[in-house]
Design an enzyme around this catalytic site. Structure first.
Site, PDB file in Angstrom:
ATOM      1  CB  VAL B  77     -31.830  16.180 -39.886  1.00 31.63           C
ATOM      2  CG1 VAL B  77     -29.711  16.360 -39.393  1.00 31.63           C
ATOM      3  CG2 VAL B  77     -31.688  15.116 -40.259  1.00 31.63           C
ATOM      4  CB  CYS B  78     -29.267  17.584 -34.348  1.00 27.26           C
ATOM      5  SG  CYS B  78     -28.918  18.624 -33.579  1.00 27.26           S
ATOM      6  CB  VAL B  79     -28.944  22.767 -37.718  1.00 29.75           C
ATOM      7  CG1 VAL B  79     -28.747  23.525 -35.711  1.00 29.75           C
ATOM      8  CG2 VAL B  79     -28.326  23.794 -37.858  1.00 29.75           C
ATOM      9  CB  ALA B  82     -26.477  18.472 -39.176  1.00 32.38           C
TER      10      ALA B  82
END
Lengths: 136, 130
Positions: B77-79, B82
């Site tokens: 999941v892309c930080v 997110a």
């Protein structure tokens, strides 16, 4: 660019502020620049509005991220293909776009334009040459 | 073949996650490799364990978690995406002073570099979204 670099194309199809795709798409390009790949960007459909000069978001409570496109040249992202038909359909020409440049290190660091206007056949050929296409 | 999977839309609102899941499962069943599944834009919403769909509907988050467990999939999941949307793991919760985390089993939060690296390592990147 190292041997074995892949050709990445980032395709931008949406207007800059109605959705977050343009902003988050640009974030991918900036991070991706660290990976030393052969990178280009394409702007089609409403995506051409991303490069419009004179953007003013003061009254919309959105962050104006258009100045970030000016940094792309320093990140070695210097092939920005804008589709001619998309511009024309929106009553725009190259004069409406940001003046984006890069310094060509293979030509005595001469300042050259990053934006190249291409028609849809030329863009299709360019897409054909890519290894990875990410579109937003 | 080595596939990289990019999911750009959230679950239920959009078909992208279902199609990506079905594609990933079919590719694995045919013996292909999945380099990584990367969740970007609203796609990060596929990674919250607080998702509670009606009982007679599919639970996409659990489906991804189970597939990841079965095949040791790398679900990233892309930080940055997110953080905007409130998807946090334990570390992120601590760092930003939040009183809870919500990351689902099998997912982990990492940077956009993982997307580019996926493009470099994979023979094909399949993007699911509009």
């Amino acid at each position: 660019m190292g041997n074995g670099a892949k050709k990445f194309m980032y395709v931008n199809r949406r207007a800059p502020y109605g959705t977050i795709y343009a902003l988050e798409g640009l974030e991918v390009v900036l991070i991706g620049a660290a990976f030393d790949q052969d990178v280009c960007m394409a702007f089609v459909d409403d995506g051409v509005f991303q490069l419009k000069k004179g953007q003013d978001t003061n009254e919309s409570n959105m962050k104006n991220f258009s100045p970030t496109y000016r940094a792309l040249g320093d990140y070695d992202v210097n092939k920005l293909y804008v589709e001619k038909e998309s511009l024309e359909q929106r009553g725009m020409s190259e004069d409406d776009l940001l003046e984006l440049t890069y310094e060509d290190e293979e030509d005595d660091y001469k300042e050259k334009p990053s934006i190249r206007i291409v028609n849809k056949e030329e863009l299709a050929d360019l897409m054909e040459q890519q290894d990875v296409i990410l579109n937003y | 073949m080595k596939f990289g999977i990019l999911v750009n839309e959230g679950p239920y609102q959009h078909q992208a996650s279902d199609t990506a899941f079905n594609f990933t499962k079919a590719a694995l069943d045919k013996g292909h490799d999945i380099v990584r599944v990367f969740f970007y834009h609203d796609g990060v919403n596929n990674g919250t364990r607080l998702t509670t769909p009606p009982q007679d509907d599919r639970n996409l988050v659990n489906q991804w978690s189970e597939l990841a467990k079965e095949h040791e999939l790398d679900l990233v999941v892309c930080v940055a995406a997110a953080q905007r949307r409130g998807i946090v793991d334990e570390d992120e919760a601590k760092r930003h002073g939040k009183n809870a985390d919500n990351i689902a089993e099998g997912f982990h939060i990492s940077g956009l570099g993982q997307l580019i690296e996926m493009g470099i390592k994979a023979d094909r990147v399949m993007a699911f979204g509009d």
